[in-house]
Design a protein around this motif. Structure first.
Motif, PDB file in Angstrom:
ATOM      1  N   LEU A   1      16.865   3.151   3.096  1.00 22.16           N
ATOM      2  CA  LEU A   1      15.523   3.620   2.773  1.00 22.16           C
ATOM      3  C   LEU A   1      15.517   4.020   1.303  1.00 22.16           C
ATOM      4  O   LEU A   1      16.207   4.968   0.916  1.00 22.16           O
ATOM      5  CB  LEU A   1      15.144   4.811   3.654  1.00 22.16           C
ATOM      6  CG  LEU A   1      13.810   5.498   3.344  1.00 22.16           C
ATOM      7  CD1 LEU A   1      12.649   4.523   3.485  1.00 22.16           C
ATOM      8  CD2 LEU A   1      13.601   6.707   4.261  1.00 22.16           C
ATOM      9  N   MET A   2      14.768   3.303   0.473  1.00 20.21           N
ATOM     10  CA  MET A   2      14.781   3.551  -0.955  1.00 20.21           C
ATOM     11  C   MET A   2      13.996   4.815  -1.299  1.00 20.21           C
ATOM     12  O   MET A   2      12.843   4.971  -0.881  1.00 20.21           O
ATOM     13  CB  MET A   2      14.204   2.349  -1.705  1.00 20.21           C
ATOM     14  CG  MET A   2      14.044   2.540  -3.201  1.00 20.21           C
ATOM     15  SD  MET A   2      15.512   3.152  -4.082  1.00 20.21           S
ATOM     16  CE  MET A   2      16.741   1.919  -3.636  1.00 20.21           C
TER      17      MET A   2
ATOM     18  N   ILE B   1      10.063   5.704  -0.521  1.00 11.33           N
ATOM     19  CA  ILE B   1       9.335   6.955  -0.709  1.00 11.33           C
ATOM     20  C   ILE B   1       9.473   7.340  -2.177  1.00 11.33           C
ATOM     21  O   ILE B   1      10.573   7.304  -2.734  1.00 11.33           O
ATOM     22  CB  ILE B   1       9.876   8.082   0.183  1.00 11.33           C
ATOM     23  CG1 ILE B   1       9.839   7.657   1.658  1.00 11.33           C
ATOM     24  CG2 ILE B   1       9.069   9.373  -0.010  1.00 11.33           C
ATOM     25  CD1 ILE B   1      10.506   8.658   2.600  1.00 11.33           C
ATOM     26  N   ILE B   2       8.357   7.706  -2.783  1.00  6.99           N
ATOM     27  CA  ILE B   2       8.347   8.130  -4.184  1.00  6.99           C
ATOM     28  C   ILE B   2       7.999   9.611  -4.220  1.00  6.99           C
ATOM     29  O   ILE B   2       7.006  10.033  -3.623  1.00  6.99           O
ATOM     30  CB  ILE B   2       7.311   7.328  -4.994  1.00  6.99           C
ATOM     31  CG1 ILE B   2       7.549   5.823  -4.836  1.00  6.99           C
ATOM     32  CG2 ILE B   2       7.344   7.718  -6.470  1.00  6.99           C
ATOM     33  CD1 ILE B   2       6.381   4.970  -5.293  1.00  6.99           C
TER      34      ILE B   2
ATOM     35  N   ILE C   1       0.845  -1.194   0.000  1.00  3.95           N
ATOM     36  CA  ILE C   1       0.000   0.000   0.000  1.00  3.95           C
ATOM     37  C   ILE C   1       0.878   1.240   0.000  1.00  3.95           C
ATOM     38  O   ILE C   1       1.876   1.311   0.712  1.00  3.95           O
ATOM     39  CB  ILE C   1      -0.917  -0.013   1.235  1.00  3.95           C
ATOM     40  CG1 ILE C   1      -1.922  -1.160   1.128  1.00  3.95           C
ATOM     41  CG2 ILE C   1      -1.633   1.322   1.401  1.00  3.95           C
ATOM     42  CD1 ILE C   1      -2.738  -1.377   2.383  1.00  3.95           C
ATOM     43  N   ALA C   2       0.474   2.227  -0.787  1.00  5.02           N
ATOM     44  CA  ALA C   2       1.183   3.511  -0.839  1.00  5.02           C
ATOM     45  C   ALA C   2       0.310   4.588  -0.228  1.00  5.02           C
ATOM     46  O   ALA C   2      -0.824   4.805  -0.666  1.00  5.02           O
ATOM     47  CB  ALA C   2       1.535   3.868  -2.283  1.00  5.02           C
ATOM     48  N   ALA C   3       0.825   5.254   0.791  1.00  6.02           N
ATOM     49  CA  ALA C   3       0.084   6.313   1.466  1.00  6.02           C
ATOM     50  C   ALA C   3       0.461   7.662   0.866  1.00  6.02           C
ATOM     51  O   ALA C   3       1.642   8.014   0.816  1.00  6.02           O
ATOM     52  CB  ALA C   3       0.398   6.305   2.962  1.00  6.02           C
ATOM     53  N   PRO C   4      -0.520   8.444   0.382  1.00  4.56           N
ATOM     54  CA  PRO C   4      -0.212   9.727  -0.244  1.00  4.56           C
ATOM     55  C   PRO C   4       0.005  10.850   0.763  1.00  4.56           C
ATOM     56  O   PRO C   4      -0.809  11.049   1.674  1.00  4.56           O
ATOM     57  CB  PRO C   4      -1.457   9.997  -1.096  1.00  4.56           C
ATOM     58  CG  PRO C   4      -2.566   9.315  -0.350  1.00  4.56           C
ATOM     59  CD  PRO C   4      -1.951   8.103   0.286  1.00  4.56           C
ATOM     60  N   LEU C   5       1.116  11.550   0.606  1.00  2.00           N
ATOM     61  CA  LEU C   5       1.422  12.743   1.405  1.00  2.00           C
ATOM     62  C   LEU C   5       1.749  13.877   0.432  1.00  2.00           C
ATOM     63  O   LEU C   5       2.911  14.235   0.258  1.00  2.00           O
ATOM     64  CB  LEU C   5       2.621  12.487   2.333  1.00  2.00           C
ATOM     65  CG  LEU C   5       2.432  11.571   3.524  1.00  2.00           C
ATOM     66  CD1 LEU C   5       3.763  11.355   4.231  1.00  2.00           C
ATOM     67  CD2 LEU C   5       1.423  12.158   4.496  1.00  2.00           C
TER      68      LEU C   5
END
Length: 221
Positions: A116-117, A98-99, A10-14
Motif C-alpha cells: 500500500l503506497m 494514501i497521501i 479519483i482521490a477521496a478526501p478524508l
C-alpha cells in the motif's frame, strides 16, 4: 511505466487528523483467522450509523467516489494500535495509495510491507490538495508517480520521499521476507563463514535442546 510505477484515479478526501487504526478497522472485524472479508470493516463507523444504515454524507458512501483508489488523509494518518488488519482492509477496499503530511509509524511499516503506497507530502501541499478536492469540479484526479516520487494533480505537483528499500519492495512486489530472500546467497555465504570461525555456535539451540532431552530421558539413580 508499469502498474507499480503509476497509481492514478479519483482521490477521496478524508481531512481527519489522527485517524487511527481502530477507526480504520474496528475491533469487531478482527475475529477471523485469515484476511478474508475485511473490506466491509474499513471505516465502518464513519460509513454507517448505529443502526447499520449508510451515512450518505460520508465521502466514501457517495457514488462519485465509489472505488476511489487514492485517499487524501489528515495528519498522523494511521496512528493508534499496530493492527495490520487496517492495511489489509484498505487494500481489499480498493485503496492503492494514501497521501498525507504524516503517518503513524507502525501503520507506515505495515503499509510498505503489504504494497500500500503512502506518499508523505508537506502540509502546505496537503492543504492545496484538500482545497482542490473541495472545489465544485470534484471529484479530483490524482497521479502518484512512484518512479519520480511525485504527486500530481490539476493544481500542481508535490514531491514525496521514499527510502530506497521501500521503493524497491513496492516496485518488485516484495514484503520484508521477500526483500530478505533477494540476498539469500549472501546470507548463506555469511553463515558458512561465521560457522567456520565459530563452530561452537553452529546449531547451538538444537544441540542444547538435544542435551536437555537426553538428560530428561536418563533414569534417576
Amino acid at each position: 511505466m508499469n502498474d507499480k510505477t503509476i497509481i492514478e484515479g479519483i482521490a477521496a478526501p478524508l481531512p481527519i487528523a489522527n485517524l487511527d487504526t481502530d477507526q480504520i478497522m474496528p475491533k469487531q472485524f478482527l475475529r477471523g483467522i485469515d484476511k478474508a472479508g475485511l473490506a466491509r470493516g474499513v471505516l465502518h463507523d464513519l460509513r454507517f450509523d448505529g443502526a447499520g444504515q449508510p451515512r450518505h454524507d460520508f465521502v466514501l458512501q457517495q457514488p462519485a467516489y465509489a472505488g476511489a483508489p487514492i485517499l487524501l488523509g489528515g495528519a498522523n494518518f494511521g496512528c493508534g494500535s499496530s493492527r495490520e488488519h487496517a492495511v489489509w482492509g484498505l487494500l481489499q477496499f480498493g485503496v492503492r495509495a494514501i497521501i498525507a503530511s504524516s503517518f503513524g509509524e507502525i501503520f507506515y511499516s505495515n503499509a510498505m510491507n503489504n504494497g500500500l503506497m503512502l506518499a508523505t507530502v508537506p502540509e502546505a501541499d496537503m492543504q492545496r490538495l484538500f482545497a482542490e478536492a473541495a472545489a465544485p469540479a470534484a471529484p479530483m484526479q490524482v497521479r502518484v508517480d512512484v518512479d519520480q516520487l511525485q504527486v500530481v494533480s490539476a493544481t500542481g505537483t508535490a514531491a514525496f520521499t521514499l527510502s530506497e528499500r521501500h521503493r524497491h519492495m513496492f516496485m518488485e512486489g516484495l514484503d520484508m521476507l521477500g526483500a530478505s530472500l533477494v540476498h539469500l546467497q549472501a546470507i548463506q555465504a555469511f553463515a558458512q563463514r561465521w560457522q567456520g570461525t565459530h563452530p561452537w555456535l553452529k546449531d547451538v539451540a538444537r544441540t542444547a535442546r538435544t542435551r536437555i532431552d537426553q538428560a530428561g530421558a536418563t533414569p534417576a539413580r
